[in-house]
Design a protein around this motif. Structure first.
Motif, PDB file in Angstrom:
ATOM      1  N   LEU A 114       0.810  -1.216   0.000  1.00 13.96           N
ATOM      2  CA  LEU A 114       0.000   0.000   0.000  1.00 13.96           C
ATOM      3  C   LEU A 114       0.844   1.267   0.000  1.00 13.96           C
ATOM      4  CD1 LEU A 114      -2.718  -1.078   2.574  1.00 13.96           C
ATOM      5  CD2 LEU A 114      -2.942  -0.945   0.103  1.00 13.96           C
ATOM      6  N   LYS A 115       2.096   1.161   0.406  1.00  9.68           N
ATOM      7  CA  LYS A 115       2.997   2.327   0.447  1.00  9.68           C
ATOM      8  C   LYS A 115       2.373   3.497   1.201  1.00  9.68           C
ATOM      9  CE  LYS A 115       5.409   1.022  -3.746  1.00  9.68           C
ATOM     10  NZ  LYS A 115       4.609  -0.205  -3.986  1.00  9.68           N
ATOM     11  N   LEU A 116       1.812   3.200   2.376  1.00  4.49           N
ATOM     12  CA  LEU A 116       1.208   4.239   3.205  1.00  4.49           C
ATOM     13  C   LEU A 116       1.935   4.259   4.542  1.00  4.49           C
ATOM     14  CD1 LEU A 116      -2.546   3.752   2.378  1.00  4.49           C
ATOM     15  CD2 LEU A 116      -1.229   5.832   2.058  1.00  4.49           C
TER      16      LEU A 116
ATOM     17  N   SER B  63      -5.211  17.674  11.442  1.00  4.06           N
ATOM     18  CA  SER B  63      -3.809  17.281  11.575  1.00  4.06           C
ATOM     19  C   SER B  63      -3.367  16.405  10.415  1.00  4.06           C
ATOM     20  CB  SER B  63      -3.557  16.583  12.915  1.00  4.06           C
ATOM     21  OG  SER B  63      -4.226  15.346  12.963  1.00  4.06           O
ATOM     22  N   ASN B  64      -4.291  15.585   9.884  1.00  7.84           N
ATOM     23  CA  ASN B  64      -3.951  14.772   8.705  1.00  7.84           C
ATOM     24  C   ASN B  64      -3.738  15.635   7.474  1.00  7.84           C
ATOM     25  OD1 ASN B  64      -5.787  11.629   9.149  1.00  7.84           O
ATOM     26  ND2 ASN B  64      -4.028  12.507  10.182  1.00  7.84           N
ATOM     27  N   LEU B  65      -4.538  16.688   7.354  1.00  5.12           N
ATOM     28  CA  LEU B  65      -4.446  17.525   6.157  1.00  5.12           C
ATOM     29  C   LEU B  65      -3.112  18.245   6.073  1.00  5.12           C
ATOM     30  CD1 LEU B  65      -8.006  19.046   5.706  1.00  5.12           C
ATOM     31  CD2 LEU B  65      -6.771  17.598   4.108  1.00  5.12           C
ATOM     32  N   ILE B  66      -2.475  18.505   7.209  1.00  6.27           N
ATOM     33  CA  ILE B  66      -1.137  19.093   7.113  1.00  6.27           C
ATOM     34  C   ILE B  66      -0.060  18.004   7.120  1.00  6.27           C
ATOM     35  CG2 ILE B  66      -1.745  21.352   8.076  1.00  6.27           C
ATOM     36  CD1 ILE B  66      -0.349  20.333  10.686  1.00  6.27           C
ATOM     37  N   ASN B 206       3.143  20.681   0.557  1.00  3.23           N
ATOM     38  CA  ASN B 206       4.609  20.697   0.479  1.00  3.23           C
ATOM     39  C   ASN B 206       5.120  21.810   1.393  1.00  3.23           C
ATOM     40  OD1 ASN B 206       7.290  21.095  -0.128  1.00  3.23           O
ATOM     41  ND2 ASN B 206       7.026  20.906  -2.340  1.00  3.23           N
ATOM     42  N   LYS B 207       5.560  21.425   2.571  1.00 10.53           N
ATOM     43  CA  LYS B 207       5.936  22.409   3.582  1.00 10.53           C
ATOM     44  C   LYS B 207       7.118  23.258   3.142  1.00 10.53           C
ATOM     45  CE  LYS B 207       4.210  19.810   7.511  1.00 10.53           C
ATOM     46  NZ  LYS B 207       3.437  18.890   6.676  1.00 10.53           N
ATOM     47  N   ASN B 270      -0.781  11.690   3.764  1.00 10.47           N
ATOM     48  CA  ASN B 270       0.433  12.432   3.439  1.00 10.47           C
ATOM     49  C   ASN B 270       0.197  13.930   3.346  1.00 10.47           C
ATOM     50  OD1 ASN B 270       1.981  10.062   3.266  1.00 10.47           O
ATOM     51  ND2 ASN B 270       1.153   9.680   1.226  1.00 10.47           N
ATOM     52  N   GLY B 271      -1.043  14.344   3.536  1.00  8.41           N
ATOM     53  CA  GLY B 271      -1.311  15.770   3.618  1.00  8.41           C
ATOM     54  C   GLY B 271      -1.783  16.415   2.333  1.00  8.41           C
TER      55      GLY B 271
END
Lengths: 332, 332, 509
Positions: A114-116, B63-66, B206-207, B270-271
């Motif tokens: 899944l590469k997560l 928190s997931n979105l960032i 992309n921070k 992964n945001g």
């Protein structure tokens, strides 16, 4: 590679020593062979878990399913033993380890496929494994009377005994698997090609691939090893508490993660030492069990552990950031 | 399907699937749980249950979105509730007149949430610590504060006016559900229509590029964790109001569920990708399932199994869709 | 001569863009084969195909007489292919010694690692190239030059039959470079084949037996060193006689927009002073580690200075973060456009507006039609070739991506635009368009600080050049110096990469 104690570990040793000195100063009863033997006995399962997790973290991953694996392995094995009247410690350990290895393999396969983020995947498998066990194996508790006697024999076994003022105290045999696992893992990381591959993949997957390591295969080794250690720990745990419950251990993953992080492992991978992880567990264990000795209730445990953890994360991350920024590397 | 239609379908596939799932869940429960699921009483009871979990899920979503994760939301919620309960029952500020307790309690709740949020935000943005590990530290720390204050016992005996709020209705629908609906809509507007929301998404995507675009990353990060803590705080207050007491360790099983809801709702771990509406539907879906489980009187273990299976299934499905999407792009 | 490597008609595309088109290459035993071409011409992709990292879409590779259509890294290594990549591929938390030895030990199929062997291999290799390195240090504690040497040692440690060196000298000092080139000659005499990739022609001429020129993913030709000279070679690389229009500043107003006085940061740069006036395009050139990118980062608030002063339009400012720089009208085009410049998974319009979010949000609410307008304007101004403003940036070519990065900063209406290597990996057409835009903006009063590796780029655009060495400004060349016919030679000499004379002078003039 010689066994070396790095600066970070020296700091940890210093903190542990200073804290012990403080506890001993407030409560001289702390300084006794009983305390030492007690710590060894009760921290043994955490130590094996931590060492298994350390390997995963060195490879750049994380695992929060190891408690579920330990429970699955030991619970299923012992159920089989009870059902068929088997009373053999080697059988218990062997079968539990096999279960652990298979579940570890499942973890690795899912992560590779899944590469997560492994945190999310192993959080899922944690519930999956526990759910499968309780739904398809059994969800009953077993008391000391029905457990195979070999377990309790091992749980109570001592290597040698010492006469103290308040009776005899022995060194628990649980230290044997810990020493074995610590040495084996140290050897694995430092003296085998697989171990160096684990470090390499944790440092930089792409570079590791270029020199011929297969990150996917390395992840199989890592999660299977972690699964094997979890399977082993499950049996040690049951032997110690001399009872079998379908809902123990689960939920205790994050303190182990905390211990390994305090022990100096980088969650970004590539760095981490067995000795550091042991120190991390010891520090957490001391904070957990000795507050009473200095007159604080055990309710203060988390506050202390949380503070140490946050301080350790903040300092090590900040140092890394400063070093990166100096090289014009930005990670966030 | 024509190419453009195909594209449109796949662009929004996550939402399309969600709607499909929702309809399927409604139809299935109407068939298999007739009278049970869609009785007025059950709908109302679901509307009472959604908000406490829903607010936590929105917090996890942020928190997931960032591109991170906030493990501390549940312990923050509980500790905020504990602080508030101490004010509401007069343990703290005993000199306060009765009628001033609720406003004072709310002020304390907001202040605590602000402090927790800023602390998380500073820790993560100023030291570049990975949020998984940083929030593990603060999770234990926040929980430790609550534990040290309460010793683990539940804090109750709070003002009636406050507990009434949790039971109040408006237009036949629980007030707390209106509150949740309003918060979700506000959040959706904030994230999708405002300058802050855009910076938030860019930061999640992309921070480094966000920093190099002159976006104040520290500010965005701190703001995000403040919002997370505020949402968690509201969840804590709702629990306090509904069960009349606050306690360390309440709702610890929500952690997994909030993550599942975010994954189902199409939030990329992964945001940067995902929308409030997806998570909202996923929350409703989750509640339908929970209710069905209760009606079928499934054991907690079976529920666990199902949640584990659901998480892994959804991750696999997403993976499959992504691959399909890529192959379609390649064809183009 | 006996070929050891035969690359036949390789084609490779990434998301539809063909980076290698039908390229063939033959390398003989004991030959130093130089691969030259501009940045981004496909040299590195070709190398990755030879080492098995990429699988070519078409074509085959013959190694030691064995044919491969799907060469794996393992097979490449077994057949003696060793690559020193530009990024060096080292492991941060491993010692120098282990980094040098691990691949060799691994390839032997060893299951265990013997640390005495590791130390032995490492010591032997460092002796070969005659350098002293602390072998016990972990890589993350080592400076770039040591890392470069470690990477070289690692490749040597492996019993390579074909050694590929991808720009191996970028961070080395003169002495280290000549040492390396001596080693390369020695390895050749031992029968090893070397593929040497560089865009520094002086190095190429001092070692090459055969030179292959690649341009825009296509092979232009193979040349013996004796049959070609530097001028001809650089024409072949760029595809034409260099004839970018030169920039000429014609402002009389000389008040500085940006003035930098005595800027220092320990370990990065020391006592840097210069000014940018209206319409100035000031070039900054020097080896890697000379401090050029470090200075740029400091002016953009990403590299805190220890001492010194920065004045913007005469006002003393402190720039602690990029948002401060933006407010002062300073823009930065970063060196790494994928990581630092673009949101590659987002649309063109979202990238263009990323620097001006607050400006297009009256009362905090995004004005989406304004965002669309800005995107359209950017596409038009910079002739971005894209289906629409909704196109995801990842799918654009390098040149068009770079135009987006420039465009997003132009939206902030900067007075001072710092560009770090703006045309790396960009096709010639886009390059010319980008230069044209730079000239236009400069003529309208914008000031540029242009960091580049390419002397031609500096000559075409700059009206003043700062040459850096070891964190200091070594030389400043003014417009009149740059108009001299031997300006290029002068700059190369000053940078310090010109002291390696080829042993046989090719026929020039």
């Amino acid at each position: 590679m010689k066994f070396t104690i790095d600066r970070y570990q020296k700091i940890l040793i210093f903190i542990i020593a200073a804290y012990c000195a403080f506890v001993g100063f407030v409560n001289p009863a702390f300084f006794s062979i009983t305390t030492v033997f007690d710590i060894i006995r009760t921290s043994s399962t955490s130590l094996i878990f931590a060492i298994g997790l350390l390997v995963v973290m060195i490879s750049g991953g994380i695992d929060v399913s190891f408690m579920a694996i330990a429970l699955f392995g030991s619970y299923t094995t012992i159920n089989i033993m009870i059902a068929y009247g088997i009373d053999n410690l080697a059988f218990a350990v062997g079968l539990s380890i096999i279960f652990g290895a298979v579940l570890g393999l499942i973890n690795a396969s899912l992560i590779n496929w899944l590469k997560l983020p492994p945190f999310i995947i192993t959080l899922g498998t944690q519930n999956l494994f526990h759910g499968i066990m309780t739904t398809f194996v059994s969800d009953k508790s077993f008391g000391a009377g029905v457990l195979p006697p070999c377990l309790n024999q091992f749980g109570r076994a001592t290597l040698f005994q010492i006469q103290t003022g308040s009776g005899t105290i022995g060194l628990s045999a649980s230290i044997l698997p810990v020493v074995f696992v610590a040495l084996a893992t140290w050897g694995l990381i430092n003296f085998t090609m697989i171990g160096r591959g684990i470090v390499a993949v944790g440092n930089d997957e792409e570079s590791a691939r270029r020199i011929g390591f297969s990150p996917a295969r390395i992840r199989y080794y890592v999660y299977v090893w972690s699964g094997i250690l979890a399977g082993l720990t499950g049996i040690v745990y049951v032997a110690q508490i001399n009872a079998l419950y379908p809902n123990k251990l689960i939920g205790g993953e994050l303190p182990i993660v905390a211990a390994v992080v305090i022990g100096g492992a980088k969650i970004t991978g590539g760095d981490g030492k067995v000795f550091g992880a042991i120190l991390g567990v010891l520090l957490i264990y001391l904070l957990n069990s000795t507050l009473i000795l200095i007159g604080l209730s055990s309710s203060w445990n988390d506050l202390f552990i949380g503070s140490v953890l946050v301080a350790s994360i903040a300092t090590s991350s900040y140092q890394e950031r400063i070093r990166n920024r100096k090289n014009l590397i930005f990670t966030d | 399907m024509t190419n453009s239609l195909k594209k449109k379908f796949f662009n929004d596939i996550n939402f399309t699937i969600l709607i499909g799932l929702l309809i399927a869940a409604i139809v299935l429960s109407a068939i298999f749980l007739p009278g049970g699921m869609f009785s007025a009483a059950n709908i109302k009871s679901m509307a009472f249950q959604i908000p406490e979990f829903g607010f936590l899920a929105l917090a996890m979503m942020l928190s997931n979105l960032i591109g991170g994760i906030d493990l501390s939301i549940i312990s923050a919620a509980n500790t905020i509730a504990i602080f508030t309960a101490f004010v509401l029952n007069g343990t703290w500020l005993p000199a306060l007149p009765e009628e001033a307790r609720i406003p004072a309690g709310l002020v304390v709740a907001i202040l605590t949430a602000l402090i927790f949020g800023v602390f998380n935000g500073l820790l993560i943005s100023k030291t570049s610590a990975p949020s998984l590990i940083a929030s593990l530290g603060t999770m234990i720390l926040f929980q430790g504060i609550g534990m040290a204050l309460t010793g683990g016992v539940s804090i109750g005996n709070i003002a009636f006016e406050f507990t009434d709020f949790g039971k109040a209705e408006w237009a036949g629908i629980p007030l707390i559900f209106w509150l949740f609906l309003g918060a979700a809509i506000l959040l959706a507007l904030l994230l999708e229509k405002t300058a802050f929301g855009r910076k938030f998404y860019l930061y999640g995507e992309n921070k480094v590029a966000a920093r190099f675009s002159g976006i104040n990353n520290e500010k965005v990060c701190i703001a995000t964790f403040v919002m997370t803590a505020l949402l968690a705080g509201i969840a804590g207050l709702i629990v306090l109001s509904r069960v009349n007491s606050a306690k360390v360790g309440y709702g610890s099983s929500y952690l997994l569920q909030t993550i599942i809801v975010c994954v189902i709702g199409g939030i990329s771990p992964n945001g940067g990708k995902g929308r409030v509406r997806g998570v909202f539907i996923a929350i409703v879906l989750m509640q339908l399932m929970s209710s069905a489980f209760t009606m079928l009187s499934l054991s907690p273990y079976t529920k666990k199994l199902i949640w584990g299976v659901v998480l892994i299934l959804v991750l696999s499905l997403n993976h499959w869709i992504r691959n399909l999407n890529d192959s379609i792009k390649k064809e183009k | 001569m006996e070929p050891i490597l035969n690359v036949k008609n390789i084609t490779k595309a990434f998301s539809g863009v063909r980076v290698l088109k039908n390229v063939s290459l033959t390398v003989n035993r004991g030959e130093i084969h130089c691969l030259v071409g501009e940045n981004g011409c496909g040299k590195s992709t070709l190398v990755k195909c030879v080492s098995g990292v990429y699988t070519p879409d078409e074509g085959e590779i013959v190694l030691n007489g064995q044919r491969f259509t799907k060469l794996t890294t393992q097979q490449a290594i077994q057949n003696g292919v060793q690559v020193i990549y530009q990024d060096m591929s080292l492991f941060r938390h491993m010692s120098v010694a282990e980094n040098i030895a691990i691949e060799k030990i691994r390839a032997k199929g060893a299951r265990l690692i013997n640390w005495k062997d590791v130390a032995g291999i490492a010591a032997e290799q460092t002796r070969k190239i005659n350098v002293k390195i602390d072998l016990e240090k972990e890589i993350f504690e080592c400076p770039i030059a040591i890392r470069q040497l470690t990477a070289i040692c690692r490749a040597l440690a492996h019993d390579a039959k074909i050694l590929v060196m991808d720009e191996p000298t970028t961070a080395l000092t003169k002495n280290e470079v000549s040492q390396l080139l001596t080693i390369v000659q020695e390895l050749k005499s031992q029968g090893m084949s070397i593929i040497f990739i560089s865009h520094k022609l002086d190095e190429v001429f001092s070692v090459a037996d055969v030179i292959t020129v690649i341009r825009n993913g296509e092979k232009i030709g193979d040349y013996n060193r004796a049959e070609i000279n530097e001028k001809r070679l650089s024409e072949l690389m760029t595809g034409r006689e260099i004839d970018y229009p030169r920039y000429r500043r014609d402002f009389t107003e000389n008040t500085p927009l940006l003035e930098v006085k005595g800027l220092s940061r320990k370990g990065h740069f020391n006592d840097i002073s210069f000014t940018l006036r209206k319409g100035d395009i000031v070039g900054m050139i020097g080896l890697l580690g000379s401090g050029r990118s470090e200075i740029a980062m400091s002016l953009f608030g990403l590299n805190p200075i220890d001492s010194g002063e920065i004045f913007v339009s005469g006002e003393k400012v402190s720039i602690a973060a990029p948002q401060d720089a933006k407010r002062r009208g300073i823009a930065l085009l970063p060196e790494d456009r994928f990581r630092e410049g673009l949101f590659t998974d987002l649309k063109i319009k979202e990238n263009v507006s990323s620097t001006v979010i607050d400006e297009i949000s009256p009362r905090g609410c995004l004005d989406f039609s304004e965002e669309d307008r800005l995107a359209e304007k950017c596409i038009e101004t910079f002739k971005v070739r894209a289906p629409s403003r909704e196109t995801v940036v990842r799918s654009l070519s390098g040149g068009n991506q770079q135009k987006i990065v420039i465009g997003k900063w132009v939206e902030t209406k900067p007075n001072i635009f710092i560009m770090d290597s703006p045309t790396v990996g960009i096709d010639i057409g886009s390059k010319a368009e980008i230069y044209e835009q730079i000239h236009n903006f400069a003529k309208n009063g914008m000031a540029f600080l242009l960091i580049s590796d390419e002397v031609e780029e500096i000559l075409a655009n700059c009206n003043r050049v700062l040459i850096l060495e070891k964190g200091r400004i070594k030389t400043i060349l003014e417009a009149q110096d740059l108009r001299q016919p031997d300006a290029k030679k002068l700059i190369l000499e000053e940078i310090g990469s010109r002291d390696l004379q080829p042993d046989t002078e090719p026929s020039t003039k």
